[in-house]
Design an enzyme around this catalytic site. Sequence first.
Site: not given
Ligand code: NAD
Ligand code: DAU
Length: 342
Positions: A127-129, A155, A159
């Site tokens: 992730t970019d985080e 988190y 990562k």
């Molecule tokens: P998500 O939370 O929707 O899904 C995570 C999945 O992993 C779930 O199906 C969960 O059951 C499974 N999981 C969790 N712990 C586990 C374990 N110990 N063993 C096996 N399975 C397990 O997550 P997402 O948003 O789909 O993100 C997927 C990946 O992409 C993550 O690695 C996250 O860090 C990365 N990522 C997410 C975003 C985003 O915007 N959502 C952006 C950049 C990177």
């Molecule tokens: O940048 C990549 C990341 O994006 C991934 O690595 C993470 O897994 C993914 O969850 C996401 O992280 P964020 O923290 O950016 O996503 P989230 O949807 O939780 O929040 C997006 C923005 O919105 C953040 O600035 C917090 C804000 N927010 C979020 C929630 C849930 C609110 O203002 N209100 C809310 O209820």
Amino acid sequence: MSKTLVITGGAGFIGSNFVYYILKKYPDYCVVCVDALTYAGNLSTLKEALKNPNFRFEKLNICDYAGVKNLFEEIKPDIVINFAAESHVDRSITTPGIFVDTNIKGTQNLMDICRELEIPRFHQVSTDEVYGDLPLDRPDLFFTENTPIHASSPYSASKAGADLLVLAYCRTFNFPATISRCSNNYGPFHFPEKLIPLMITHALADEPLPVYGDGKNVRDWLYVEDHCKAIDLIIHDDRLGEVYNVGGHNEMSNLDIVKLILQKLNKPESLITFVEDRKGHDRRYAIDPTKIHDTLGWSPETKFKDGIETTIDWYLSHEDWWREILSGNYQNYYEKMYGGKI
Ligand code: NAD
Ligand code: DAU
């Protein structure tokens, strides 16, 4: 040539989109999803994939050495793509331990098994985080692959820890791995506790839309299919030990996203409710995707205005999917599908 891919975390948001993307694009590939089905995993998301004879689901924790090793010995994967993670920043603030277990130790466990079995390729979805955040008043700054790691939340620290381990394994053991660091994704199957689906589902129910702090935090939104395309290019390329930033140059403040959703759903802005800020809340993320563009020819294809319409339409036409999550019933789906069979 046919390949066997392991997709960990494939019952989650991005992993499931990747499962569907691969099954469609490579009809001769075998796809094995390894997922522990935590609260974030939803087997019903994979309902259509489960009908495909080239797809197999294994309920397994990536920290389970014996379970994962037995499976990998049996199926001999060509590529392991690790999406499995605890992914929600807010949850990492209340329960950091599970983030260390899954995100760091789970990644290490997978890599050790891959090394022992000489699996030819591993890809870590990061992730970019890991780069921390950028100031709001410096729109000229972007994360590149050389930006120092500077994580803000448990988190992102977990990562970042996993990324450092992957790179250390590449250097020390010549481990054949790559890493992608993507910005915020949006699209179908996004768990409704994250910003965009939470705001859509709350607006539909005429419930308050909780915006953290002043709502000015900026995220760089990318349609999930564009992320899948980037990973597809990376895993089918021979370069190893590389890190690729993936992002769409699509920066938007949280408040602007929320207002747009309200406007599209014809709901009043009076639903917006400012609430206490997230602890350590990152101000701005912005990716420079030059490297993946120049080396692998990747560019985002979905414009935000189209992607957000598709996403809102998807939530409107898949009420059953998210209502089952909100009611908690989705967690019975595995039992319904597999009960008595295992
Ligand atoms: P998500 O939370 O929707 O899904 C995570 C999945 O992993 C779930 O199906 C969960 O059951 C499974 N999981 C969790 N712990 C586990 C374990 N110990 N063993 C096996 N399975 C397990 O997550 P997402 O948003 O789909 O993100 C997927 C990946 O992409 C993550 O690695 C996250 O860090 C990365 N990522 C997410 C975003 C985003 O915007 N959502 C952006 C950049 C990177
Ligand atoms: O940048 C990549 C990341 O994006 C991934 O690595 C993470 O897994 C993914 O969850 C996401 O992280 P964020 O923290 O950016 O996503 P989230 O949807 O939780 O929040 C997006 C923005 O919105 C953040 O600035 C917090 C804000 N927010 C979020 C929630 C849930 C609110 O203002 N209100 C809310 O209820």
